[in-house]
Scaffold this motif. Sequence first.
Motif, PDB file in Angstrom:
ATOM      1  N   GLU A  22       6.199   1.339  -6.255  1.00 21.00           N
ATOM      2  CA  GLU A  22       6.491   2.644  -5.642  1.00 21.00           C
ATOM      3  C   GLU A  22       5.208   3.482  -5.501  1.00 21.00           C
ATOM      4  O   GLU A  22       4.983   4.131  -4.474  1.00 21.00           O
ATOM      5  CB  GLU A  22       7.515   3.410  -6.501  1.00 21.00           C
ATOM      6  CG  GLU A  22       8.888   2.790  -6.563  1.00 21.00           C
ATOM      7  CD  GLU A  22       8.969   1.624  -7.538  1.00 21.00           C
ATOM      8  OE1 GLU A  22       7.967   1.376  -8.270  1.00 21.00           O
ATOM      9  OE2 GLU A  22      10.013   0.943  -7.562  1.00 21.00           O
ATOM     10  N   GLU A  23       4.365   3.450  -6.528  1.00 20.64           N
ATOM     11  CA  GLU A  23       3.114   4.220  -6.474  1.00 20.64           C
ATOM     12  C   GLU A  23       2.157   3.647  -5.443  1.00 20.64           C
ATOM     13  O   GLU A  23       1.481   4.382  -4.724  1.00 20.64           O
ATOM     14  CB  GLU A  23       2.452   4.258  -7.853  1.00 20.64           C
ATOM     15  CG  GLU A  23       1.219   5.173  -7.884  1.00 20.64           C
ATOM     16  CD  GLU A  23       0.626   5.324  -9.272  1.00 20.64           C
ATOM     17  OE1 GLU A  23      -0.415   6.004  -9.382  1.00 20.64           O
ATOM     18  OE2 GLU A  23       1.183   4.781 -10.234  1.00 20.64           O
ATOM     19  N   PHE A  24       2.105   2.304  -5.362  1.00 20.01           N
ATOM     20  CA  PHE A  24       1.226   1.689  -4.368  1.00 20.01           C
ATOM     21  C   PHE A  24       1.676   2.043  -2.956  1.00 20.01           C
ATOM     22  O   PHE A  24       0.865   2.386  -2.091  1.00 20.01           O
ATOM     23  CB  PHE A  24       1.189   0.168  -4.549  1.00 20.01           C
ATOM     24  CG  PHE A  24       0.373  -0.546  -3.502  1.00 20.01           C
ATOM     25  CD1 PHE A  24      -0.985  -0.322  -3.386  1.00 20.01           C
ATOM     26  CD2 PHE A  24       0.981  -1.407  -2.599  1.00 20.01           C
ATOM     27  CE1 PHE A  24      -1.743  -0.950  -2.411  1.00 20.01           C
ATOM     28  CE2 PHE A  24       0.238  -2.048  -1.621  1.00 20.01           C
ATOM     29  CZ  PHE A  24      -1.127  -1.824  -1.531  1.00 20.01           C
ATOM     30  N   ASP A  25       3.019   1.974  -2.709  1.00 23.39           N
ATOM     31  CA  ASP A  25       3.532   2.301  -1.364  1.00 23.39           C
ATOM     32  C   ASP A  25       3.259   3.756  -1.008  1.00 23.39           C
ATOM     33  O   ASP A  25       2.959   4.081   0.154  1.00 23.39           O
ATOM     34  CB  ASP A  25       5.040   2.015  -1.294  1.00 23.39           C
ATOM     35  CG  ASP A  25       5.348   0.520  -1.299  1.00 23.39           C
ATOM     36  OD1 ASP A  25       4.428  -0.266  -0.981  1.00 23.39           O
ATOM     37  OD2 ASP A  25       6.488   0.134  -1.630  1.00 23.39           O
ATOM     38  N   LYS A  26       3.309   4.652  -2.007  1.00 22.23           N
ATOM     39  CA  LYS A  26       2.987   6.063  -1.753  1.00 22.23           C
ATOM     40  C   LYS A  26       1.513   6.214  -1.379  1.00 22.23           C
ATOM     41  O   LYS A  26       1.160   7.020  -0.503  1.00 22.23           O
ATOM     42  CB  LYS A  26       3.290   6.901  -3.000  1.00 22.23           C
ATOM     43  CG  LYS A  26       4.761   7.202  -3.216  1.00 22.23           C
ATOM     44  CD  LYS A  26       4.951   8.094  -4.439  1.00 22.23           C
ATOM     45  CE  LYS A  26       6.417   8.393  -4.684  1.00 22.23           C
ATOM     46  NZ  LYS A  26       6.616   9.226  -5.903  1.00 22.23           N
ATOM     47  N   ALA A  27       0.638   5.451  -2.053  1.00 19.24           N
ATOM     48  CA  ALA A  27      -0.795   5.510  -1.752  1.00 19.24           C
ATOM     49  C   ALA A  27      -1.066   4.998  -0.341  1.00 19.24           C
ATOM     50  O   ALA A  27      -1.902   5.555   0.386  1.00 19.24           O
ATOM     51  CB  ALA A  27      -1.572   4.690  -2.779  1.00 19.24           C
ATOM     52  N   VAL A  28      -0.344   3.937   0.068  1.00 16.70           N
ATOM     53  CA  VAL A  28      -0.496   3.397   1.423  1.00 16.70           C
ATOM     54  C   VAL A  28      -0.048   4.434   2.443  1.00 16.70           C
ATOM     55  O   VAL A  28      -0.712   4.654   3.472  1.00 16.70           O
ATOM     56  CB  VAL A  28       0.322   2.092   1.585  1.00 16.70           C
ATOM     57  CG1 VAL A  28       0.332   1.657   3.059  1.00 16.70           C
ATOM     58  CG2 VAL A  28      -0.282   0.986   0.726  1.00 16.70           C
ATOM     59  N   ILE A  95      -8.820  -8.100  -7.802  1.00 17.48           N
ATOM     60  CA  ILE A  95      -7.451  -7.770  -7.382  1.00 17.48           C
ATOM     61  C   ILE A  95      -6.606  -9.033  -7.491  1.00 17.48           C
ATOM     62  O   ILE A  95      -6.857 -10.030  -6.806  1.00 17.48           O
ATOM     63  CB  ILE A  95      -7.418  -7.230  -5.936  1.00 17.48           C
ATOM     64  CG1 ILE A  95      -8.410  -6.070  -5.760  1.00 17.48           C
ATOM     65  CG2 ILE A  95      -6.001  -6.791  -5.573  1.00 17.48           C
ATOM     66  CD1 ILE A  95      -8.136  -4.884  -6.633  1.00 17.48           C
ATOM     67  N   GLU A  96      -5.581  -8.977  -8.337  1.00 19.72           N
ATOM     68  CA  GLU A  96      -4.724 -10.144  -8.556  1.00 19.72           C
ATOM     69  C   GLU A  96      -3.565 -10.186  -7.565  1.00 19.72           C
ATOM     70  O   GLU A  96      -3.234 -11.240  -7.019  1.00 19.72           O
ATOM     71  CB  GLU A  96      -4.170 -10.115  -9.985  1.00 19.72           C
ATOM     72  CG  GLU A  96      -5.229 -10.122 -11.077  1.00 19.72           C
ATOM     73  CD  GLU A  96      -5.820 -11.497 -11.293  1.00 19.72           C
ATOM     74  OE1 GLU A  96      -5.107 -12.495 -11.097  1.00 19.72           O
ATOM     75  OE2 GLU A  96      -7.011 -11.577 -11.662  1.00 19.72           O
ATOM     76  N   GLU A  97      -2.916  -9.035  -7.358  1.00 22.26           N
ATOM     77  CA  GLU A  97      -1.766  -8.974  -6.457  1.00 22.26           C
ATOM     78  C   GLU A  97      -1.820  -7.685  -5.659  1.00 22.26           C
ATOM     79  O   GLU A  97      -2.068  -6.613  -6.209  1.00 22.26           O
ATOM     80  CB  GLU A  97      -0.450  -9.011  -7.251  1.00 22.26           C
ATOM     81  CG  GLU A  97      -0.205 -10.269  -8.057  1.00 22.26           C
ATOM     82  CD  GLU A  97       1.071 -10.179  -8.877  1.00 22.26           C
ATOM     83  OE1 GLU A  97       1.986  -9.428  -8.473  1.00 22.26           O
ATOM     84  OE2 GLU A  97       1.139 -10.826  -9.927  1.00 22.26           O
ATOM     85  N   VAL A  98      -1.559  -7.791  -4.364  1.00 26.94           N
ATOM     86  CA  VAL A  98      -1.436  -6.607  -3.522  1.00 26.94           C
ATOM     87  C   VAL A  98      -0.596  -6.959  -2.306  1.00 26.94           C
ATOM     88  O   VAL A  98      -0.907  -7.891  -1.569  1.00 26.94           O
ATOM     89  CB  VAL A  98      -2.830  -6.057  -3.091  1.00 26.94           C
ATOM     90  CG1 VAL A  98      -3.655  -7.112  -2.374  1.00 26.94           C
ATOM     91  CG2 VAL A  98      -2.687  -4.810  -2.230  1.00 26.94           C
ATOM     92  N   ALA A  99       0.502  -6.245  -2.147  1.00 31.99           N
ATOM     93  CA  ALA A  99       1.407  -6.479  -1.019  1.00 31.99           C
ATOM     94  C   ALA A  99       2.398  -5.332  -0.962  1.00 31.99           C
ATOM     95  O   ALA A  99       2.649  -4.641  -1.962  1.00 31.99           O
ATOM     96  CB  ALA A  99       2.141  -7.814  -1.165  1.00 31.99           C
ATOM     97  N   ALA A 100       2.970  -5.123   0.209  1.00 34.90           N
ATOM     98  CA  ALA A 100       3.963  -4.069   0.379  1.00 34.90           C
ATOM     99  C   ALA A 100       5.170  -4.348  -0.505  1.00 34.90           C
ATOM    100  O   ALA A 100       5.575  -5.502  -0.694  1.00 34.90           O
ATOM    101  CB  ALA A 100       4.389  -3.979   1.839  1.00 34.90           C
ATOM    102  N   LYS A 101       5.738  -3.279  -1.066  1.00 35.59           N
ATOM    103  CA  LYS A 101       6.916  -3.354  -1.928  1.00 35.59           C
ATOM    104  C   LYS A 101       6.672  -4.179  -3.197  1.00 35.59           C
ATOM    105  O   LYS A 101       7.607  -4.620  -3.853  1.00 35.59           O
ATOM    106  CB  LYS A 101       8.115  -3.944  -1.168  1.00 35.59           C
ATOM    107  CG  LYS A 101       8.416  -3.287   0.165  1.00 35.59           C
ATOM    108  CD  LYS A 101       8.706  -1.801   0.008  1.00 35.59           C
ATOM    109  CE  LYS A 101       9.009  -1.151   1.367  1.00 35.59           C
ATOM    110  NZ  LYS A 101       9.201   0.323   1.231  1.00 35.59           N
ATOM    111  N   SER A 102       5.398  -4.401  -3.536  1.00 37.52           N
ATOM    112  CA  SER A 102       5.069  -5.168  -4.744  1.00 37.52           C
ATOM    113  C   SER A 102       4.109  -4.370  -5.607  1.00 37.52           C
ATOM    114  O   SER A 102       3.422  -3.459  -5.134  1.00 37.52           O
ATOM    115  CB  SER A 102       4.425  -6.509  -4.381  1.00 37.52           C
ATOM    116  OG  SER A 102       5.312  -7.318  -3.640  1.00 37.52           O
TER     117      SER A 102
END
Length: 428
Positions: A22-28, A95-102
């Motif tokens: 959720e925080e990553f999607d907000k940053a995007v 960076i190990e993992e980065v993707a939408a909704k993840s």
Amino acid sequence: MKYEILKKENSEVTIKVTVAAEEFDKAVLAVYNKDKGKFNIPGFRKGKAPKTIIEKQYGEGVFYEDAVNSLLQLHYEKALDELSIEPVARPDIDIEEVAAKSNLVFTAVVTVAPEFELEGYKGIEVEKINAEVTDEMIDAEIEKTRNMNARLVSVTDRPVQNDDTVIIDYKGFVGEHQFDGGTADDQELVIGSGKFIPGFEEQLVGAKIGDHVDVKVTFPEVYHSDELAGKDAVFHVTVKDIKFKELPELDDEFAKDVSEFDTLDAYKASLKAELEVSSAESAKAAQRDKVIDKVTELITVEIPEKMIETEVDGMLKEFNQQLQQQGLSLDQYVQFTGGTFDALKEQMKPDALARVKTSLVIEKVMNQESIEVTDEDVEVELTKIAEMQKRDLEEIRNLFKQDNFEYLKSNLKSRKTVDFLVDNAKLI
């Protein structure tokens, strides 16, 4: 978010940071709102294209880099705080993992100060520095002053000797080619000064006024001009004048000219008094350095290379600031000296290692001996600074108050720690 230590090895700690999806999607989304005006999408006014349309045309990860960067710094700092880790160099981040909704997952390899025991620093034996002022030291100072007050006198009845100042014209050639920067008229040169390329000055010894001398030299393999590096060259030199340095007589008149004293004896006595003060100060500083050097020898743990590299970077910044005050840049210095940037960094490594060890020793002793700085210590130091700078005490106090006197306290604690080591050393 989740912060965890994966591994501790030597002076490296590997941490794992998990940022909720959720925080990553907000940053995007925040990056999209900031940058959407930069995209021209057919059928949409600039800045009005939906996020999904931009991602479809430029790729799903078009906003990821800036979003990741904004979260990296934030959560790296939080992880260090929560896990009580104090880094001493920049981390290696993956960076190990980065993707939408993840979840955004990254690891950081953090260099920390090595852990070590320090014993035997009390009563450590150190050679005592001699602060005695000798007659030879006084004579050397007088000779410096004589040389500063010397005058150059032209000579016509003998050839060039070492230490003479010559006035020359010259033209430099590599083969038949006259190269740029190798020509000058009325150049003043002190023979033996080492100002010119090795071998140049020595070949002028024995020449007379009016002589034409072919000076043959070889440029160093590493030289600021690639055109000349390693090349043989010939300078066609014309000797136009020869001058020698005439020193003033060492008598009462000399003393009157260079000081406020009427006699040479009074001048020497004054010099001795000045030298005793400066010699005592120099000896005190040298004694402190010797004690610190001796204590750092007690460190047997390996110093992380990254700590040394970080210190080298700091030394380069200091050196660059010094050069800028002289109107030069670091790049120009490297070019003029015929070296390389990497060679300069390598040259600084021994001093950088010594600095790192000194810092570690002071920190260790400071903690083991519970050395603290009192409000009275701070006030005494503020008064000293105000007196030295001839400024109002309140002005100085307000200057250091900006960081709650932390910078001043840190310096004072380090100084008190070194005082403790010196006071407890056995001078032999």
